[in-house]
Design an enzyme around this catalytic site. Structure first.
Site, PDB file in Angstrom:
ATOM      1  N   ARG A   1       0.840  -1.203   0.000  1.00  0.00           N
ATOM      2  CA  ARG A   1       0.000   0.000   0.000  1.00  0.00           C
ATOM      3  C   ARG A   1       0.874   1.252   0.000  1.00  0.00           C
ATOM      4  O   ARG A   1       0.553   2.249  -0.650  1.00  0.00           O
ATOM      5  CB  ARG A   1      -0.951  -0.018   1.194  1.00  0.00           C
ATOM      6  CG  ARG A   1      -2.042   1.032   1.086  1.00  0.00           C
ATOM      7  CD  ARG A   1      -3.127   0.851   2.123  1.00  0.00           C
ATOM      8  NE  ARG A   1      -2.621   0.959   3.476  1.00  0.00           N
ATOM      9  CZ  ARG A   1      -3.336   0.684   4.568  1.00  0.00           C
ATOM     10  NH1 ARG A   1      -4.589   0.287   4.458  1.00  0.00           N
ATOM     11  NH2 ARG A   1      -2.812   0.798   5.773  1.00  0.00           N
TER      12      ARG A   1
ATOM     13  N   LYS B   1      -2.658   6.502   1.422  1.00  0.00           N
ATOM     14  CA  LYS B   1      -2.461   6.989   2.794  1.00  0.00           C
ATOM     15  C   LYS B   1      -1.523   8.202   2.752  1.00  0.00           C
ATOM     16  O   LYS B   1      -0.378   8.154   3.200  1.00  0.00           O
ATOM     17  CB  LYS B   1      -1.911   5.853   3.652  1.00  0.00           C
ATOM     18  CG  LYS B   1      -2.435   5.895   5.067  1.00  0.00           C
ATOM     19  CD  LYS B   1      -2.270   4.559   5.745  1.00  0.00           C
ATOM     20  CE  LYS B   1      -2.365   4.667   7.245  1.00  0.00           C
ATOM     21  NZ  LYS B   1      -3.577   5.268   7.777  1.00  0.00           N
TER      22      LYS B   1
ATOM     23  N   GLU C   1     -16.235   6.415   4.589  1.00  0.00           N
ATOM     24  CA  GLU C   1     -15.537   5.900   5.769  1.00  0.00           C
ATOM     25  C   GLU C   1     -15.426   7.008   6.801  1.00  0.00           C
ATOM     26  O   GLU C   1     -15.989   8.093   6.620  1.00  0.00           O
ATOM     27  CB  GLU C   1     -14.165   5.345   5.378  1.00  0.00           C
ATOM     28  CG  GLU C   1     -13.225   6.338   4.727  1.00  0.00           C
ATOM     29  CD  GLU C   1     -11.841   5.748   4.437  1.00  0.00           C
ATOM     30  OE1 GLU C   1     -11.386   4.878   5.190  1.00  0.00           O
ATOM     31  OE2 GLU C   1     -11.233   6.187   3.455  1.00  0.00           O
TER      32      GLU C   1
HETATM   33  N1  PLP Z   1      -9.296   4.347   6.526  1.00  0.00           N
HETATM   34  C1  PLP Z   1      -8.448   5.339   6.838  1.00  0.00           C
HETATM   35  C2  PLP Z   1      -8.737   6.696   6.314  1.00  0.00           C
HETATM   36  C3  PLP Z   1      -7.320   5.081   7.640  1.00  0.00           C
HETATM   37  O1  PLP Z   1      -6.481   6.047   7.976  1.00  0.00           O
HETATM   38  C4  PLP Z   1      -7.103   3.769   8.107  1.00  0.00           C
HETATM   39  C5  PLP Z   1      -5.935   3.458   8.911  1.00  0.00           C
HETATM   40  O2  PLP Z   1      -4.953   2.987   8.454  1.00  0.00           O
HETATM   41  C6  PLP Z   1      -8.017   2.769   7.743  1.00  0.00           C
HETATM   42  C7  PLP Z   1      -9.092   3.100   6.958  1.00  0.00           C
HETATM   43  C8  PLP Z   1      -7.822   1.369   8.187  1.00  0.00           C
HETATM   44  O3  PLP Z   1      -6.816   0.739   7.449  1.00  0.00           O
HETATM   45  P1  PLP Z   1      -5.976  -0.449   8.042  1.00  0.00           P
HETATM   46  O4  PLP Z   1      -6.948  -1.488   8.445  1.00  0.00           O
HETATM   47  O5  PLP Z   1      -5.116  -0.897   6.928  1.00  0.00           O
HETATM   48  O6  PLP Z   1      -5.222   0.103   9.194  1.00  0.00           O
HETATM   49  C1  COI Z   2      -4.225   3.310  11.503  1.00  0.00           C
HETATM   50  O1  COI Z   2      -5.237   2.718  11.867  1.00  0.00           O
HETATM   51  O2  COI Z   2      -3.129   2.771  11.432  1.00  0.00           O
HETATM   52  C2  COI Z   2      -4.260   4.694  11.120  1.00  0.00           C
HETATM   53  O3  COI Z   2      -3.362   5.130  10.467  1.00  0.00           O
HETATM   54  C3  COI Z   2      -5.350   5.529  11.551  1.00  0.00           C
HETATM   55  C4  COI Z   2      -4.802   6.814  12.036  1.00  0.00           C
HETATM   56  C5  COI Z   2      -5.795   7.852  11.774  1.00  0.00           C
HETATM   57  C6  COI Z   2      -4.350   6.715  13.451  1.00  0.00           C
END
Ligand code: PLP
Ligand code: COI
Length: 341
Positions: free
Chosen positions: A82, A184, A220
């Site tokens: 990612r 991200k 989201e």
């Molecule tokens: N959506 C956003 C905007 C995020 O910042 C995060 C955090 O990483 C997620 C979703 C969840 O992603 P993940 O499950 O890969 O941490």
């Molecule tokens: C995560 O879940 O790793 C994130 O980056 C979310 C963040 C807004 C703390």
């Protein structure tokens, strides 16, 4: 190895610096050798691409101590991939999966005493990030970059632990069609601060963002994807090209189907349907799965049938199974666990 003397059960989601962090520099068209350092600060040009034009992206993942004392991380290859996608979109040089995993292994090993012990509920949050460190004044990609990775022990992301949160529908948009919502990038979070602050001041833990084009479908929150459970027990999760492809959500879809035998629908979720669900939650590395008890859309209050005190049965079971896999109590699918120590 002796763990640090910290009240692990009492920490929240904050920055507690640990002993070592990793950094590598990109110059003259290539990445140099990465190193660990005890220096928590960064010195760079006042005209750095990250400072002037927000040329930066990041990742988030966790390390866990298992019952036998071993230390593992969860699907870090997906964070590496990612980050490569984010880097391509921001014209930042990519970090190979091999380099990403090497940085992760070195940093977590060096900070093993900071990985919270098994059974405390706390984990080690790891933050890899990439940014333009060289000077640019015309709008252009920076000539030099840094890849860094630090970690910090964390507890629950939302105050109140895993009590259902109250959220509101935001009047602001998070991501435009064909924009950067699916990567991200730091800029996605900078622009969410104002609506986030507004939500907090009004007594909400988070915003629910709708799609920017039609404002009719659920996207989201500022930092997590949505999970819904229908009254007949199906798991539904929004499909959109403008949300972050959460690794937690992708893992939960698999767990729901293969471990719990649930039917899963990944599809557009109209906001109008939110009133019909039996359980609602948000998921992410930081949030794990947090239940949602109430969603306010201006004057309308949507009370989720699972209530404001505890997890609904389906999301509760999903959380238990996922954390069981991450903590080593339930066998993980092949390739999900990277053992570090
Ligand atoms: N959506 C956003 C905007 C995020 O910042 C995060 C955090 O990483 C997620 C979703 C969840 O992603 P993940 O499950 O890969 O941490
Ligand atoms: C995560 O879940 O790793 C994130 O980056 C979310 C963040 C807004 C703390």
């Amino acid at each position: 190895m002796e763990k640090k003397n910290i009240k692990w059960g009492e920490i929240g989601f904050g920055y507690i610096p640990t002993d070592y962090r990793y950094y590598a520099e990109w110059k003259d068209g290539k990445w140099g050798e990465g190193k660990l350092t005890e220096d928590r600060t960064i010195t760079m040009s006042e005209c750095a691409g990250v400072l002037q034009y927000a040329q930066t992206c990041f990742e988030g993942l966790k390390a866990y101590t298992w019952k036998d004392g071993s230390i593992v991380t969860f699907r870090p290859d997906l964070n590496a991939e990612r980050m490569q996608r984010s880097a391509r979109r921001l014209l930042i040089p990519e970090v190979s999966t091999e380099m990403f995993l090497d940085a992760l292994d070195q940093t977590v090993k060096a900070n093993a005493a900071w990985v919270p012990p098994y059974g405390t509920g706390a984990t080690l949050y790891i933050r890899p990030f990439l940014f333009g460190s060289g000077p640019v004044i015309g709008v252009a990609p920076a000539p030099e970059y840094q890849f860094r990775l630090f970690c910090t022990p964390v507890g629950p992301y939302f105050k109140g632990g895993i009590k259902p949160i109250k959220i509101c529908v935001s009047d602001y948009d998070r991501a435009a069609p064909h924009g950067t919502g699916d990567i991200k990038a730091g800029l996605n979070y900078a622009m969410s601060l104002y609506p986030g602050d507004l939500a907090h001041k009004n007594g909400y833990a988070e915003n629910m963002f709708l799609d920017a084009a039609t404002r009719t479908n659920v996207e989201e929150t500022g930092g997590a994807n949505f999970l819904f459970v229908t009254k007949d027990g199906k798991l539904v999760t929004p499909k959109s090209s403008t949300i972050l492809p959460s690794i937690t959500r992708r893992s939960l879809v698999y767990v729901a189907q293969k471990y719990l035998g649930l039917t899963v629908e990944e599809r557009v979720v109209p906001f109008a349907e939110v009133r019909e669900f039996a359980e609602i939650g948000v998921c992410g590395t930081a949030a794990v799965i947090s239940p949602v008890g109430e969603i306010d859309n201006h004057d309308e209050k949507i009370m989720v049938p699972s209530g404001t005190e505890k997890f609904g049965p389906v999301l509760g079971k999903l959380r238990e199974t996922l954390t069981g896999i991450q903590n080593g109590d339930i066998e993980a699918p092949e390739g999900w666990i990277r053992k570090i120590l």
